[in-house]
Structure formats: structure tokens, C-alpha cells
Design a protein around this motif. Structure first.
Motif, PDB file in Angstrom:
ATOM      1  N   UNK A  29     -25.830  54.173 -11.622  1.00  0.00           N
ATOM      2  CA  UNK A  29     -24.950  53.324 -10.832  1.00  0.00           C
ATOM      3  C   UNK A  29     -25.728  52.300 -10.009  1.00  0.00           C
ATOM      4  N   UNK A  30     -27.028  52.466  -9.898  1.00  0.00           N
ATOM      5  CA  UNK A  30     -27.847  51.548  -9.102  1.00  0.00           C
ATOM      6  C   UNK A  30     -28.464  50.513 -10.029  1.00  0.00           C
ATOM      7  N   UNK A  31     -28.251  49.220  -9.755  1.00  0.00           N
ATOM      8  CA  UNK A  31     -28.795  48.146 -10.585  1.00  0.00           C
ATOM      9  C   UNK A  31     -30.162  47.738 -10.034  1.00  0.00           C
ATOM     10  N   UNK A  32     -31.200  48.060 -10.765  1.00  0.00           N
ATOM     11  CA  UNK A  32     -32.554  47.683 -10.368  1.00  0.00           C
ATOM     12  C   UNK A  32     -32.965  46.408 -11.087  1.00  0.00           C
ATOM     13  N   UNK A  33     -33.833  45.611 -10.445  1.00  0.00           N
ATOM     14  CA  UNK A  33     -34.344  44.401 -11.086  1.00  0.00           C
ATOM     15  C   UNK A  33     -35.275  44.786 -12.224  1.00  0.00           C
ATOM     16  N   UNK A  34     -35.186  44.039 -13.298  1.00  0.00           N
ATOM     17  CA  UNK A  34     -36.028  44.312 -14.459  1.00  0.00           C
ATOM     18  C   UNK A  34     -37.298  43.483 -14.379  1.00  0.00           C
ATOM     19  N   UNK A  35     -38.399  44.061 -14.787  1.00  0.00           N
ATOM     20  CA  UNK A  35     -39.660  43.318 -14.853  1.00  0.00           C
ATOM     21  C   UNK A  35     -39.914  42.772 -16.238  1.00  0.00           C
ATOM     22  N   UNK A  36     -38.939  42.932 -17.152  1.00  0.00           N
ATOM     23  CA  UNK A  36     -39.086  42.479 -18.528  1.00  0.00           C
ATOM     24  C   UNK A  36     -38.119  41.329 -18.771  1.00  0.00           C
ATOM     25  N   UNK A  37     -38.581  40.278 -19.397  1.00  0.00           N
ATOM     26  CA  UNK A  37     -37.712  39.154 -19.728  1.00  0.00           C
ATOM     27  C   UNK A  37     -37.499  38.236 -18.539  1.00  0.00           C
ATOM     28  N   UNK A  38     -36.607  37.269 -18.703  1.00  0.00           N
ATOM     29  CA  UNK A  38     -36.373  36.292 -17.649  1.00  0.00           C
ATOM     30  C   UNK A  38     -35.275  36.724 -16.689  1.00  0.00           C
TER      31      UNK A  38
END
Length: 81
Positions: A29-38
Motif C-alpha cells: 500500500x506504500x508507494x516508494x520512489x523507483x530508482x529504475x527508469x525515468x
């Protein structure tokens, strides 16, 4: 083993609560920032590695060719006698 006694099943003692018993949302349920892609990349520097290969500098002259040696009087075992 497994809580069996003389062919009858007995439940084992619980070690603690299971995830289905919690009332709070799970980790999905927690949206974390991705370090992959733009989409949400947080790094401001270029990557440390690339997939390109390294090219060695071309050495134009490595030595004399095989026609430059004097091989008269020699065989594959040494001097011809």
C-alpha cells in the motif's frame, strides 16, 4: 513430530500473530520512489558502469615480420650440421 500422538492430530502452539490478523495495510500500500527508469529517478549523476567494451590503442608496429630473420642453416631442432 508434527504434533501427532498415536495417530491423532493435535494442533501445535502458535508462535505469534499472522499477517491476516493485522488491521493496517500491508507493504504494497506504500508507494516508494523507483530508482529504475525515468519514473521518479532520484540520482543526479550518470551511472558508474557502462556496457561498452574498452578498446586498447592500436599498436602499428609490433616488431619485424617473419621474412626479416635469417634462417639459413636452421631446422626445427636447431642448426643443420
Amino acid at each position: 513430530m508434527g504434533g501427532q500422538t498415536n495417530g491423532t492430530w493435535t494442533p501445535t502452539k502458535r508462535r505469534g500473530p499472522i499477517a491476516a490478523e493485522f488491521s493496517s495495510p500491508g507493504p504494497a500500500a506504500i508507494a516508494l520512489k523507483s530508482g529504475i527508469g525515468s519514473g521518479g529517478a532520484t540520482k543526479s549523476r550518470p551511472p558508474a558502469f557502462t556496457m561498452a567494451s574498452r578498446h586498447e590503442p592500436k599498436n602499428e608496429k609490433v616488431g619485424p615480420g617473419p621474412g626479416q630473420y635469417n634462417v639459413t642453416g636452421l631446422s626445427n631442432k636447431g642448426q643443420d650440421l
